[in-house]
Design an enzyme around this catalytic site. Structure first.
Site, short mmCIF file in Angstrom:
data_model
loop_
_atom_site.label_atom_id
_atom_site.label_comp_id
_atom_site.label_asym_id
_atom_site.label_seq_id
_atom_site.Cartn_x
_atom_site.Cartn_y
_atom_site.Cartn_z
N GLY A 1 -3.03 20.44 7.95
CA GLY A 1 -2.09 20.35 9.24
C GLY A 1 -2.97 20.14 10.47
O GLY A 1 -2.45 20.05 11.24
N THR B 1 -2.06 11.85 10.66
CA THR B 1 -1.92 11.24 11.79
C THR B 1 -2.92 10.29 12.49
O THR B 1 -2.79 9.25 13.00
CB THR B 1 -1.61 12.40 12.95
OG1 THR B 1 -0.53 13.32 12.32
CG2 THR B 1 -1.09 11.73 14.27
N ASP C 1 -7.26 9.43 4.53
CA ASP C 1 -6.95 10.71 5.09
C ASP C 1 -7.58 11.47 4.35
O ASP C 1 -6.97 12.91 4.48
CB ASP C 1 -5.54 10.69 5.60
CG ASP C 1 -4.50 10.89 4.05
OD1 ASP C 1 -5.08 10.70 3.16
OD2 ASP C 1 -3.32 11.04 4.27
N1 LIG Z 1 -3.22 16.45 17.89
C1 LIG Z 1 -2.01 16.94 17.57
N2 LIG Z 1 -1.26 17.46 18.58
C2 LIG Z 1 0.06 18.08 18.26
N3 LIG Z 1 0.60 17.59 16.98
C3 LIG Z 1 -0.17 17.13 16.13
C4 LIG Z 1 -1.57 16.63 16.46
N4 LIG Z 1 -1.82 15.98 15.06
C5 LIG Z 1 -1.11 16.16 14.19
N5 LIG Z 1 0.09 16.92 14.68
C6 LIG Z 1 1.45 17.30 14.05
O1 LIG Z 1 0.98 18.36 13.04
C7 LIG Z 1 1.48 17.96 11.71
C8 LIG Z 1 0.31 17.78 10.80
O2 LIG Z 1 -0.13 16.63 11.05
P1 LIG Z 1 -0.69 15.97 9.73
O3 LIG Z 1 0.12 15.41 8.77
O4 LIG Z 1 -1.49 14.34 10.34
O5 LIG Z 1 -1.95 16.77 9.16
P2 LIG Z 1 -2.89 16.60 7.79
O6 LIG Z 1 -4.14 17.01 8.43
O7 LIG Z 1 -2.81 15.21 7.17
O8 LIG Z 1 -2.06 17.45 6.87
P3 LIG Z 1 -2.45 17.90 5.60
O9 LIG Z 1 -3.62 18.44 5.26
O10 LIG Z 1 -1.18 18.58 5.21
O11 LIG Z 1 -2.22 16.53 4.67
C9 LIG Z 1 2.32 16.79 11.94
O12 LIG Z 1 3.83 17.14 12.09
C10 LIG Z 1 1.87 15.77 13.05
O13 LIG Z 1 2.89 15.13 14.00
#
Ligand SMILES: Nc1ncnc2c1ncn2[C@@H]1O[C@H](COP(=O)(O)OP(=O)(O)OP(=O)(O)O)[C@@H](O)[C@H]1O
Ligand SMILES: Nc1nc(=O)c2ncn([C@H]3C[C@H](O)[C@@H](CO)O3)c2[nH]1
Length: 212
Positions: free
Chosen positions: A13, A18, A85
């Protein structure tokens, strides 16, 4: 000139997907995204980690092996830049946390065999954030099966990531790690922050002799 291959890493998360999507869009790189919804074990895994960890870790490993084999063959071989990712090393971070020692030993042996000729990234972007932030983002994203994620699991994983990345830097001085604090930098809402991250990545790729 090397073909750019960036991997984004960090705990659950933190914003890997993103940021990868933003980099892919802004730099016109091929985006490699990890498989989540198709994983038949994740739901059961979060219900009972001890019971389902081996199947879950093997599933992630096999999927990532297949994805990276394809990326090597069809994308990097064509000299197309890639942003992913994940780095396949995350398998070791999760497996060491979730598997009993006897199974981890077997798992690591399989990991070493499968990853021997995997493509290596030119650089790693490591995103980290406080556990409060991670828990909030996981909750906000609202994946059903992740409602069962316990704070203690996230605390352990965040620490495991810190330790692993420090060790990775020591063992792979040829693969630089760019670190960004997700509590201080918001590349979703703040365009200047995204520009800063992109600039840092560009600079690192140039230093690594990558054409992008
Ligand atoms: N810098 C940020 N500020 C606020 N919200 C964010 C930010 N980066 C990501 N998010 C939100 O947090 C959530 C998790 O982001 P994301 O899916 O990109 O994480 P991830 O690291 O790829 O997760 P995972 O490990 O589960 O694959 C999403 O809802 C995204 O929109
Ligand atoms: N056990 C386990 N091993 C892995 O290699 C792994 N990689 C990701 N995940 C979990 C985190 C998110 O819930 C969801 C999406 O990242 O999948 C993993 N879980």
């Amino acid at each position: 000139m090397n073909v750019p291959f960036i991997t984004i890493e960090g705990p659950i998360g933190v914003g890997k997907t993103t940021l990868s999507q933003a980099l892919a869009t802004h730099k016109n790189f091929h985006l490699l995204k990890e498989i989540v919804d198709e994983n038949p074990f994740l739901n059961k895994f979060y219900e009972d980690i001890a019971e389902w960890s081996f199947q879950t870790e093997m599933f992630f490993l096999c999927n990532r092996y297949k994805q990276l084999t394809d990326i090597k063959k069809y994308i990097l071989a064509e000299k197309k830049p890639v942003v992913a990712d994940y780095h396949i090393f995350k398998n070791l971070i999760f497996a060491q946390r979730t598997l009993p020692a006897s199974e981890y030993e077997k798992y690591e042996a399989i990991y070493q065999i499968l990853t021997k000729d995997m493509p290596k990234p030119n650089m790693v972007v490591y995103l980290y954030a406080s556990v409060d932030t991670l828990m909030q983002r996981i909750a906000m994203r609202g994946r059903d099966f992740e409602r069962l994620i316990e704070r203690q699991y996230m605390e352990q994983l965040a620490q495991d990531y810190h330790d692993f990345i420090d060790q990775f830097e020591r063992n792979h001085p040829d693969i630089p790690v760019l670190r960004f604090n997700g509590d201080a930098i918001d590349f979703v809402k703040n365009h200047d922050d995204l520009t800063y991250v992109l600039q840092q990545c560009n600079q690192m790729l140039e230093e690594r002799g990558c054409q992008s």
